[in-house]
Design a protein around this motif. Structure first.
Motif, short mmCIF file in Angstrom:
data_model
loop_
_atom_site.label_atom_id
_atom_site.label_comp_id
_atom_site.label_asym_id
_atom_site.label_seq_id
_atom_site.Cartn_x
_atom_site.Cartn_y
_atom_site.Cartn_z
N ARG A 153 0.85 -1.19 0.00
CA ARG A 153 0.00 0.00 0.00
C ARG A 153 0.89 1.24 0.00
O ARG A 153 1.82 1.34 0.81
CB ARG A 153 -0.92 0.02 1.22
CG ARG A 153 -1.83 1.25 1.23
CD ARG A 153 -2.88 1.17 2.30
NE ARG A 153 -3.73 2.37 2.29
CZ ARG A 153 -4.84 2.51 3.01
NH1 ARG A 153 -5.24 1.51 3.79
NH2 ARG A 153 -5.53 3.63 2.94
N VAL A 154 0.62 2.18 -0.91
CA VAL A 154 1.41 3.40 -1.00
C VAL A 154 0.87 4.40 0.03
O VAL A 154 -0.33 4.72 0.03
CB VAL A 154 1.33 4.01 -2.41
CG1 VAL A 154 2.17 5.28 -2.49
CG2 VAL A 154 1.80 2.99 -3.45
N SER A 155 1.74 4.85 0.89
CA SER A 155 1.29 5.78 1.94
C SER A 155 2.08 7.08 1.94
O SER A 155 1.61 8.09 2.45
CB SER A 155 1.41 5.12 3.32
OG SER A 155 2.74 4.68 3.54
N ARG A 208 -3.76 -6.77 1.85
CA ARG A 208 -4.07 -6.62 0.43
C ARG A 208 -5.28 -5.73 0.30
O ARG A 208 -5.99 -5.46 1.28
CB ARG A 208 -4.29 -7.99 -0.22
CG ARG A 208 -5.43 -8.81 0.36
CD ARG A 208 -5.45 -10.19 -0.26
NE ARG A 208 -6.39 -11.10 0.37
CZ ARG A 208 -7.62 -11.30 -0.04
NH1 ARG A 208 -8.08 -10.65 -1.09
NH2 ARG A 208 -8.42 -12.15 0.58
N PRO A 209 -5.56 -5.24 -0.91
CA PRO A 209 -6.69 -4.33 -1.07
C PRO A 209 -8.00 -4.98 -0.65
O PRO A 209 -8.23 -6.17 -0.90
CB PRO A 209 -6.69 -4.03 -2.58
CG PRO A 209 -5.31 -4.35 -3.04
CD PRO A 209 -4.83 -5.46 -2.18
N THR A 253 6.25 -4.54 -14.94
CA THR A 253 5.62 -5.77 -14.45
C THR A 253 4.89 -5.53 -13.14
O THR A 253 4.59 -6.47 -12.41
CB THR A 253 6.68 -6.88 -14.27
OG1 THR A 253 7.67 -6.42 -13.33
CG2 THR A 253 7.34 -7.21 -15.59
N ARG A 254 4.60 -4.28 -12.84
CA ARG A 254 3.92 -3.93 -11.60
C ARG A 254 2.51 -3.44 -11.91
O ARG A 254 2.29 -2.68 -12.84
CB ARG A 254 4.70 -2.85 -10.86
CG ARG A 254 4.05 -2.35 -9.58
CD ARG A 254 4.95 -1.37 -8.85
NE ARG A 254 6.09 -2.04 -8.23
CZ ARG A 254 7.01 -1.40 -7.52
NH1 ARG A 254 6.95 -0.08 -7.38
NH2 ARG A 254 8.01 -2.06 -6.98
N LEU A 255 1.54 -3.89 -11.10
CA LEU A 255 0.16 -3.48 -11.24
C LEU A 255 -0.21 -2.50 -10.14
O LEU A 255 0.06 -2.74 -8.96
CB LEU A 255 -0.77 -4.70 -11.13
CG LEU A 255 -1.12 -5.44 -12.42
CD1 LEU A 255 -1.93 -6.69 -12.10
CD2 LEU A 255 -1.91 -4.55 -13.37
N TYR A 256 -0.80 -1.37 -10.52
CA TYR A 256 -1.29 -0.37 -9.58
C TYR A 256 -2.82 -0.39 -9.58
O TYR A 256 -3.45 -0.49 -10.64
CB TYR A 256 -0.80 1.03 -9.97
CG TYR A 256 0.64 1.29 -9.60
CD1 TYR A 256 0.98 1.91 -8.40
CD2 TYR A 256 1.66 0.92 -10.47
CE1 TYR A 256 2.30 2.16 -8.07
CE2 TYR A 256 2.99 1.17 -10.14
CZ TYR A 256 3.30 1.79 -8.94
OH TYR A 256 4.60 2.02 -8.61
N TRP A 269 -2.69 0.91 -4.15
CA TRP A 269 -1.91 -0.32 -3.94
C TRP A 269 -1.13 -0.66 -5.19
O TRP A 269 -1.48 -0.25 -6.30
CB TRP A 269 -2.85 -1.50 -3.62
CG TRP A 269 -3.56 -1.39 -2.32
CD1 TRP A 269 -4.68 -0.64 -2.05
CD2 TRP A 269 -3.23 -2.08 -1.11
NE1 TRP A 269 -5.07 -0.81 -0.75
CE2 TRP A 269 -4.20 -1.69 -0.14
CE3 TRP A 269 -2.24 -2.97 -0.74
CZ2 TRP A 269 -4.18 -2.17 1.16
CZ3 TRP A 269 -2.22 -3.47 0.56
CH2 TRP A 269 -3.17 -3.06 1.49
N TYR A 270 -0.07 -1.45 -4.99
CA TYR A 270 0.60 -2.04 -6.14
C TYR A 270 1.05 -3.45 -5.80
O TYR A 270 1.17 -3.83 -4.63
CB TYR A 270 1.77 -1.19 -6.63
CG TYR A 270 2.97 -1.11 -5.72
CD1 TYR A 270 3.94 -2.12 -5.70
CD2 TYR A 270 3.18 0.00 -4.91
CE1 TYR A 270 5.04 -2.04 -4.88
CE2 TYR A 270 4.29 0.10 -4.09
CZ TYR A 270 5.21 -0.93 -4.08
OH TYR A 270 6.32 -0.85 -3.27
N LEU A 271 1.29 -4.20 -6.86
CA LEU A 271 1.70 -5.60 -6.73
C LEU A 271 2.70 -5.92 -7.82
O LEU A 271 2.44 -5.67 -9.01
CB LEU A 271 0.49 -6.53 -6.86
CG LEU A 271 0.79 -8.03 -6.88
CD1 LEU A 271 1.22 -8.49 -5.49
CD2 LEU A 271 -0.42 -8.82 -7.34
#
Length: 809
Positions: A11-13, A311-312, A325-328, A350-352
């Motif tokens: 999670r981006v904070s 997780r979200p 290769t990252r999902l936001y 969020w990202y994964l």
């Protein structure tokens, strides 16, 4: 892909800037590292354009202008290079749009475009919840929801399954709509579905995949359209198909289509029940479809409870963007409160990481001293850090853990802030534009004999040895300096025999090599690697009309830059002290690389490191860094060893993301300096001159005795380079006490344009004192346009406007 238990959501904070209000029904696309969001609704439809920089963790509101579209939700939103197209959507309750807008993100300029209608049939009707997919120069529109009633207050839904092509003009504008004739059975009408386009590597036939959606009840069917034959089909799949859903997202990374979230039926519910009697809920389930094997893989099932907020949480109507290769994932609706007749939207980002990061470029040298290296490597997108390792042939002992060693040391960490961060500049698509690259050189030795060759040929304007003889009395031979990128031993036969007519000054201190060189031999071979950097051994490159900017971030094309000033682009780098031996191309030669003991230098946040020590391994260990999701080693428990003057060290680096440590880079080798030799010249400047260009520099920061002379070199075109572009041949263009020289148009006419990263003319400058020549500063003068038709005249002008632009840019 990692197993479901190893998924590492983040999670981006720690973001800054004006964060958009939470919403659903919005859309997002990616332009390099930027996530661009438009539309959506929550207590009114949003009409702002928000941008999130995934590198700097900053939100900003660009100053858009032109035909700004009204706010809309559930619209079509695609990105073609640096332009974005918006079609349709709900502009207010019950009123839908069929308008098309184009955003030139390089200038944040909106424009309303009017495509020609189809030659037969009507153009698309106003709608929402359709899919709008881009492939090549065409957008593909499928389905959606229309209002059957002309009265926007009386909403009579009509589900669509019509299919349109929209042909685009190159760069800007559109041609028109067409209605392709398709074969096979079309998918049933639906809205809030997803559609992606994928083309297998071994097949030239792109296919569009439609999944799920809503037509009174949620759907879980998968459809495929071959865009070459325009044939619809339902592919047979393996694995567990995700639950029926709508308002989910579908994102393609590699050969996988990732499905996240959406509205799904309650567990155990009969999905054939009438939609009016059916209860629905949001989900946080996460699956992917392998588009090559047609197999569904469940990563997070609906039965997995999220008790740790790791997780979200469940959501629908969110947006998803793939960057590398990252999902936001951002925002979305998390449920409908019937009692309150209101909706709740998520406010989280969020990202994964879906795969381990690729191997970085080889480690490059910025600056070498007697007991340290300043090194860099190319940035790898969307990573959290880098593991840097070294080894050496210098004998050292392994050490057992020692709690007294450096208790506060967590690696030799370089956490300098990134330059050019996107703060208040809303007029530029990215703060990373107009960045400069840096290419650093590590040198190894080989010999070139001074043997004339009557077949050697160079351009008529090349400088021959006799013209510089008076300034090079201490050099009794003509030496060809070859810049190599491939490892392996090299002989004079590999280099060629241009030495009979070129006076190329070596940057190797004659007294620093392990053996005495004869008057006809000099050690000059180098190995080069690329990177991008703002730190170039103190070099600042300046054009007469504008100043070069440097950034540690990846470049954005010139079309993405708003500033009107033309910016001169130059890459500058310093070469280390040359080696007196080479890395064997045969792994079995001397010591196998795999047998060398690799030691950690540390974990670094950015792609730069100042290396003066490394950590000794516990006895019997080959590496203290575990690959995967293992913990980072505790460097405070390990003893350190200092670097030693005049010693060769081998480096490698690996990137780290949420999936673990990726593969290591190729090996680079550098040598610490020997005391007494001069450093590399710094503060290199290039400006236009009536005779060509003016090249100047500053003396080394640590000259180590008086500088006796400087030498400047230019990489030139030769037949040898045409046959083997991996080699660069340098011609000396200056030797003397002055810290500047004129590079004439005639000399530049023979310049080789290096294409290892971006087209550039390559210079090298080195200083000499009583002990000999020290390391060289190498400059890559970036050229924006192709030089295939550009040549300098012997006068003051350039024949081509394109060439003039290259020089000024």
């Amino acid at each position: 892909m990692a197993a479901p238990s190893l998924l590492n959501w983040r999670r981006v904070s720690s973001f800054t800037g004006p964060v958009p209000r939470a919403r659903h029904g919005h859309r997002a696309v990616a332009i390099r590292e930027l996530m661009i969001i438009f539309g959506g609704g929550n207590e009114g439809i949003a009409d702002e354009l928000h941008v999130y920089n995934t590198v700097t963790n900053q939100w900003f509101l660009p100053a858009v202008r032109g035909d700004i579209p009204p706010g809309c939700a559930a619209h079509g939103f695609v990105c073609d290079g640096t332009r974005i197209l918006v079609f349709g959507g709900m502009v207010e309750y019950g009123r839908y749009s069929s308008e098309l807008y184009e955003l030139q993100a390089s200038r944040w300029l909106w424009k309303k475009v009017k495509p020609h209608p189809p030659s037969s049939g009507l153009p698309p009707c106003p709608r929402l919840g359709h899919s709008f997919s881009l492939y090549g120069n065409k957008c593909y529109l499928f389905g959606g929801l229309a209002n059957e009633s002309e009265d926007s207050n009386n909403n009579v839904p009509r589900y669509l399954n019509d299919f349109y092509e929209l042909e685009l003009q190159h760069g800007s504008g559109v041609v028109g709509w067409s209605i392709p004739l398709t074969k096979g059975i079309m998918p049933s009408p639906r809205e809030s579905h997803t559609a992606i386009i994928y083309c297998k590597k071994d097949s030239g036939s792109p296919k569009m995949y439609v999944f799920g959606g809503m037509c009174g009840a949620r759907l879980d069917d998968l459809w495929q359209l071959d865009l070459e034959t325009m044939s619809w089909s339902k592919p047979e799949t393996k694995g567990t198909v995700p639950l029926p859903r709508s308002l989910h997202t579908a994102s393609v990374i590699g050969n996988k289509m990732y499905i996240f979230g959406g509205w799904v039926p309650h567990k155990g519910e009969n999905i054939e029940t009438s939609s009016h009697d059916c209860e629905w809920r949001c989900t946080s389930s996460f699956s992917y479809l392998n588009l090559d094997t047609a197999e569904w893989i469940t990563l997070v099932s609906d039965s997995q409870e999220d008790k740790k907020n790791s997780r979200p949480r469940p959501r629908a109507g969110h947006c998803a963007v793939a960057i590398g290769t990252r999902l936001y994932f951002w925002s979305g609706r998390d449920g409908y409160k019937k009692a309150l007749n209101s909706q709740v939207c998520c406010k989280d980002l969020w990202y994964l990481d879906t795969e381990k990061p690729p191997a970085p470029s080889q480690v490059q040298l910025i600056k070498a001293t007697t007991n340290s290296f300043h090194v860099k490597w190319d940035e790898v997108p969307t990573v959290e850090g880098y593991l840097l390792q070294l080894n050496t042939d210098l004998p050292y002992q392994t050490a057992a853990p020692d709690s007294s060693a450096a208790p506060n040391m967590q690696g030799i960490r370089v956490d300098s802030p990134r330059q050019g961060s996107n703060s208040t500049n809303s007029n530029s698509i990215s703060d990373t534009v107009n960045s400069a690259k840096t290419e650093h050189t590590a040198m190894k030795g080989t010999s070139v004999k001074n043997k004339p060759d009557p077949k050697a040929s160079i351009g008529p304007n090349a400088i021959v040895h006799s013209s510089l003889a008076t300034n090079a009395s201490n050099h009794n031979s003509c030496v060809v300096d070859v810049l190599r990128r491939n490892e392996g031993p090299h002989t004079s036969a590999d280099i060629g025999v241009l030495s009979s007519c070129l006076d190329i000054r070596t940057v190797t201190p004659e007294t620093s090599v392990s053996r005495t060189l004869s008057s006809t031999q000099t050690m000059v071979t180098q190995q080069t690697i690329k990177t991008e950097s703002s730190s170039t051994n103190g070099a600042v490159v300046k054009d007469e009309t504008s100043l070069t900017t440097f950034s540690t971030k990846s470049e954005v094309d010139e079309t993405c830059a708003l500033p009107a000033t033309k910016i001169s682009r130059v890459e500058t780098h310093a070469a280390g002290v040359p080696f007196s031996k080479e890395i064997p191309s045969n792994p079995a030669a001397t010591m196998k690389l795999g047998e060398r003991q690799w030691c950690d230098v540390g974990i670094f946040k950015n792609n730069t490191a100042l290396v003066s020590q490394f950590y000794l391994l516990p006895k019997g260990k080959q590496s203290i860094s575990k690959v995967g999701n293992a913990d980072v080693p505790d460097y405070s428990l390990l003893k350190k060893q200092d670097l030693v003057p005049g010693t060769g060290y081998r480096f490698r680096v690996a990137a780290i993301n949420g999936c673990g440590i990726g593969p290591f880079s190729k090996i680079s080798e550098f040598k610490t300096c020997i005391p007494g030799f001069p450093g590399a010249p710094s503060a290199v400047k290039i400006s236009k001159n009536v005779d060509g260009i003016h090249l100047s520099w500053e003396p080394p920061t640590s000259p180590s005795e008086n500088i006796l002379e400087y030498s400047a070199y230019l990489a030139i075109r030769t037949a040898q380079i045409q046959d083997n572009p991996s080699q660069l041949v340098f011609m000396r263009i200056y030797c003397g006490l002055k810290t500047s020289c004129i590079v004439t148009a005639g000399q530049l006419a023979n310049a080789h344009i290096d294409h290892t990263s971006r087209p550039a003319i390559v210079f090298r400058i080195s200083a000499k004192n009583e002990k000999g020549y020290g390391p060289a500063t190498q400059v890559r003068w970036l050229q924006e346009m192709s030089w295939s038709h550009c040549r300098f005249t012997s006068g003051t002008n350039i024949q081509s406007n394109n060439c003039r632009r290259e020089i000024s840019n």
